[in-house]
Scaffold this motif. Structure first.
Motif, short mmCIF file in Angstrom:
data_model
loop_
_atom_site.label_atom_id
_atom_site.label_comp_id
_atom_site.label_asym_id
_atom_site.label_seq_id
_atom_site.Cartn_x
_atom_site.Cartn_y
_atom_site.Cartn_z
N THR A 45 42.40 -37.03 24.70
CA THR A 45 41.29 -36.51 25.51
C THR A 45 40.84 -35.13 25.04
O THR A 45 39.83 -34.62 25.52
N ARG A 46 41.58 -34.55 24.10
CA ARG A 46 41.19 -33.23 23.57
C ARG A 46 40.30 -33.36 22.34
O ARG A 46 39.94 -32.34 21.72
N ASP A 47 39.96 -34.59 21.99
CA ASP A 47 39.12 -34.85 20.80
C ASP A 47 37.68 -34.41 21.10
O ASP A 47 36.90 -35.15 21.70
N LYS A 48 37.34 -33.21 20.67
CA LYS A 48 36.02 -32.65 20.98
C LYS A 48 34.89 -33.43 20.30
O LYS A 48 33.81 -33.59 20.87
N ASP A 49 35.15 -33.91 19.10
CA ASP A 49 34.10 -34.64 18.38
C ASP A 49 33.71 -35.91 19.13
O ASP A 49 32.53 -36.26 19.21
N SER A 50 34.70 -36.59 19.68
CA SER A 50 34.41 -37.81 20.44
C SER A 50 33.53 -37.51 21.64
O SER A 50 32.54 -38.21 21.90
N MET A 51 33.87 -36.46 22.36
CA MET A 51 33.08 -36.08 23.53
C MET A 51 31.66 -35.70 23.13
O MET A 51 30.69 -36.08 23.78
N THR A 64 43.74 -35.43 34.64
CA THR A 64 44.93 -36.26 34.87
C THR A 64 45.71 -36.54 33.59
O THR A 64 46.90 -36.85 33.65
N SER A 65 45.07 -36.43 32.44
CA SER A 65 45.77 -36.69 31.18
C SER A 65 46.41 -35.42 30.62
O SER A 65 47.35 -35.50 29.83
N SER A 66 45.92 -34.26 31.02
CA SER A 66 46.42 -33.02 30.43
C SER A 66 47.34 -32.23 31.37
O SER A 66 48.11 -31.38 30.90
N VAL A 67 47.30 -32.50 32.67
CA VAL A 67 48.16 -31.76 33.59
C VAL A 67 49.62 -32.10 33.31
O VAL A 67 49.95 -33.23 32.93
N LYS A 119 61.82 -29.76 32.74
CA LYS A 119 61.23 -30.45 31.59
C LYS A 119 59.78 -30.78 31.88
O LYS A 119 59.44 -31.26 32.96
N LYS A 120 58.92 -30.50 30.92
CA LYS A 120 57.50 -30.78 31.09
C LYS A 120 57.19 -32.22 30.66
O LYS A 120 57.55 -32.64 29.56
N LEU A 121 56.53 -32.95 31.55
CA LEU A 121 56.18 -34.34 31.29
C LEU A 121 54.70 -34.57 31.57
O LEU A 121 54.10 -33.89 32.40
N THR A 122 54.12 -35.54 30.86
CA THR A 122 52.75 -35.94 31.18
C THR A 122 52.77 -36.73 32.49
O THR A 122 53.83 -37.21 32.93
N LEU A 123 51.62 -36.87 33.09
CA LEU A 123 51.52 -37.64 34.32
C LEU A 123 51.97 -39.09 34.09
O LEU A 123 52.67 -39.68 34.93
N SER A 124 51.59 -39.67 32.97
CA SER A 124 52.02 -41.04 32.65
C SER A 124 53.53 -41.14 32.54
O SER A 124 54.15 -42.09 33.05
N GLY A 130 47.94 -35.78 26.15
CA GLY A 130 46.53 -35.93 25.83
C GLY A 130 46.04 -37.37 25.88
O GLY A 130 44.84 -37.61 25.94
N LYS A 131 46.96 -38.31 25.85
CA LYS A 131 46.58 -39.73 25.92
C LYS A 131 46.40 -40.11 27.38
O LYS A 131 47.16 -39.70 28.26
N VAL A 132 45.38 -40.92 27.67
CA VAL A 132 45.12 -41.31 29.06
C VAL A 132 46.26 -42.18 29.58
O VAL A 132 46.97 -42.83 28.81
N GLY A 133 46.44 -42.20 30.90
CA GLY A 133 47.48 -43.01 31.50
C GLY A 133 47.05 -44.45 31.66
O GLY A 133 45.92 -44.84 31.35
#
Length: 587
Positions: free
Chosen positions: A78-84, A169-172, A179-184, A341-344
């Motif tokens: 989701t951090r891919d600026k070019d895609s956005m 929701t993908s970056s929080v 330990k830091k974990l992604t939401l997924s 950065g990957k969507v859940g």
């Protein structure tokens, strides 16, 4: 076999020569359609309609291919600026034709000899359903200039709010024991064998949502207000009415489905209470125990083992599905593991122009993940069934979109249950299936109740995060009844479900219940009819883009407006719930 998908069949990147060439080609397609729409004539109506459809085939095919490339890159990171950035560029290019497309639709709707032309011309016959819907849909279209303006405004309106929800929701990050974990990752721990870890993950998840709740609340309010406003402009009574209309589904079908669900729901409350009692809870199941494993099925799957299992199981159903699955794994069509950065969640995206698809999952190796793969590959099989349709006859409606996927869930789980002689493993498998179905029954119904209430109240007022939490809790209490501990629910389920965050696609909840229970009824027919069922099933899937929901079901001899069909589907769970009760008593 790679862990991540390859998109090279589309483009190797935004520096790919094919990408720059297609950007230019898309501009040419836009100009050709604009020129065509500016010269619409009543002199040769049949040939004019044919020309318009052929131009749309080229325009839709190319723009969809390029947008899907951006969306898939963005979902993977989701951090891919070019895609956005390119999504915005493509939207602007595509929006230039909105007024022209509206003009063409008006032209089609005004043709007095449309039915005769359809009857006489093979090309128009192939698009008969599309043309008739185009004529009917014209009643809900605005002027061309207004359609174009709305499409442009959506880029910085509903679409932007949707992107914000996906980004947050993908970056929080969740903090679990330092330990830091992604939401997924933290949500996947709901399946952990450790009760302490399940509870800690649930608490970390709630704390995670607290960081982003206000921003996501603004996104939800803005999207729902946009949907409400557009419905008023287009003459729909409500967002639900609009959803049913474009789903090509009768209100009688939805009512029959919901009535059957509410009548049967206490059976799933019974299942939840049985599970709660087994785990030592007297007042229903706490939310964080919904996916607590029972039995002794500790089997974990590598992606290779998942592949081999799926191919073995589905070879007996239909060899062409097994071959499709082999290709999906061998040709890197699947992005497997969670990462920052990957969507859940999970989804399948058709690449119609290439007669392929791509699957995204957040695989952790559980049996549930195996079922998820079967589910998404079911979507892929549905896409394969429509690939030989005309280019504009490949998009099917929301309700049937979940049919092939959920049918696959029944096949893989049914196979696993039938092929184990170990009671502990059977308990785990039956519990997994009942747990998944409880999501279709109770969770999906709670989402339907939640969205209905949000839409109704949003007409008059802005809903802050705390109010949204209250609405969600009320919906969960109604949907889960005494099956859950009402003091331990999940007030933030509205934050993480992307289905709420589309101005174009409201009420993307009941289609899961429809798909699940329709598929269950189809699975019952398959078990009864065997191989004789498969050809009708394929025919049904192929025709989903060119028939109403009710008509496509008739191919398999089903009347969807009849509550009794849905009750038959639901009663197929009676024996499993009874066996579940006996197994936990014996365990």
């Amino acid at each position: 076999m790679r862990d991540t998908w390859s998109l090279d069949v589309l483009y190797t990147g935004f520096d790919d020569k094919r990408w720059s060439e297609d950007l230019k080609k898309l501009d040419d397609c836009v100009e050709k359609f604009l020129s065509f729409a500016a010269k619409l004539s009543d002199e040769n109506e049949k040939e004019t309609i044919k020309e318009g459809l052929k131009l749309l085939e080229e325009l839709e095919g190319l723009s969809a291919q390029m947008m899907i490339f951006c969306e898939l890159r963005g979902a993977a990171d989701t951090r891919d600026k070019d895609s956005m950035s390119y999504e915005g560029v493509l939207s602007q290019k595509r929006n230039r034709t909105r007024a022209a497309e509206t003009k063409f639709a008006e032209y089609v709707a005004a043709r007095k000899n449309l039915e005769q032309d359809i009857k006489e011309d093979a090309f128009l016959t192939s698009y008969a359903y599309l043309l008739r819907n185009m004529a009917e849909d014209n009643r809900h279209l605005l002027s061309g200039d207004v359609e174009e303006a709305l499409a442009k405004m959506d880029i910085s309106g509903g679409a932007a709010w949707s992107s914000l929800q996906g980004y947050l929701t993908s970056s929080v990050e969740a903090d679990l024991g330092g330990k830091k974990l992604t939401l997924s990752e933290v949500r996947n721990l709901a399946y952990s064998p450790s009760r302490e870890e399940r509870k800690a993950a649930y608490e970390a998840e709630l704390a995670c949502y607290d960081k982003i709740k206000d921003s996501v609340a603004y996104a939800l309010n803005s999207i729902k207000m946009q949907d409400i406003s557009e419905c008023e402009l287009r003459g729909f009574a409500s967002p639900l009415a609009k959803t049913l209309y474009y789903a090509r589904m009768k209100e009688e079908t939805l009512n029959a489905l919901l009535e059957a669900m509410t009548e049967y729901m206490p059976q799933f409350w019974r299942y939840l209470r049985l599970k709660a009692e087994k785990l030592g809870y007297a007042d229903g199941l706490p939310w964080y125990e919904l996916f607590a494993p029972l039995g002794k099925s500790t089997k974990r799957y590598t992606t290779e083992e998942a592949r081999d299992c799926l191919i073995t199981v589905f070879s007996s159903f239909s060899p062409d599905m097994a071959e499709m699955m082999k290709r999906a794994f061998a040709e890197d069509w699947i992005d497997f593991y969670p990462r920052n950065g990957k969507v859940g969640g999970a989804f399948c995206e058709a690449l119609n122009s290439k007669k392929e698809f791509r699957v995204l999952t957040n695989f952790s190796g559980s049996f549930s993940d195996l079922v998820t793969l079967a589910h998404e590959l079911g979507h892929g099989y549905h896409d394969f069934m429509v690939h030989d349709n005309e280019p504009l006859n490949m998009e099917y409606s929301m309700p049937v979109a979940e049919t092939a996927s959920t049918f696959n869930e029944n096949v893989i789980t049914g196979y696993a249950i039938d092929h184990t002689g170990d009671e502990e493993e059977k308990l785990a498998l039956i519990e997994s299936q009942l747990s998944d179905t409880a999501q279709i029954m109770c969770d999906i119904y709670s989402r339907f109740l939640f969205e209905s209430e949000v839409v109704e109240r949003r007409r008059e007022s802005f809903l802050f995060a705390d109010e949204l939490n209250e609405i969600m809790l009320d919906a969960q209490k109604k949907a889960y009844g005494n099956g859950l501990d009402e003091n331990c629910l999940h007030p933030y389920m509205w934050v993480c479900k992307s289905h709420y965050y589309s101005a174009d696609l409201g009420f993307y909840n009941y289609p899961y219940a429809f798909g699940g229970l329709f598929a269950r009824g189809l699975y019952a027919k398959y078990k009864k009819e065997g191989s004789a069922f498969v050809e009708n099933y394929k025919k049904m899937l192929k025709n989903t883009p060119v028939m109403s929901v009710e008509d496509v079901a008739k191919i398999c001899g089903i009347d969807l407006t009849d509550k009794e069909f849905w009750m038959m589907s639901l009663h197929s769970y009676d024996a499993e719930i009874d066996e579940f009760e006996q197994l936990i008593k014996n365990a």
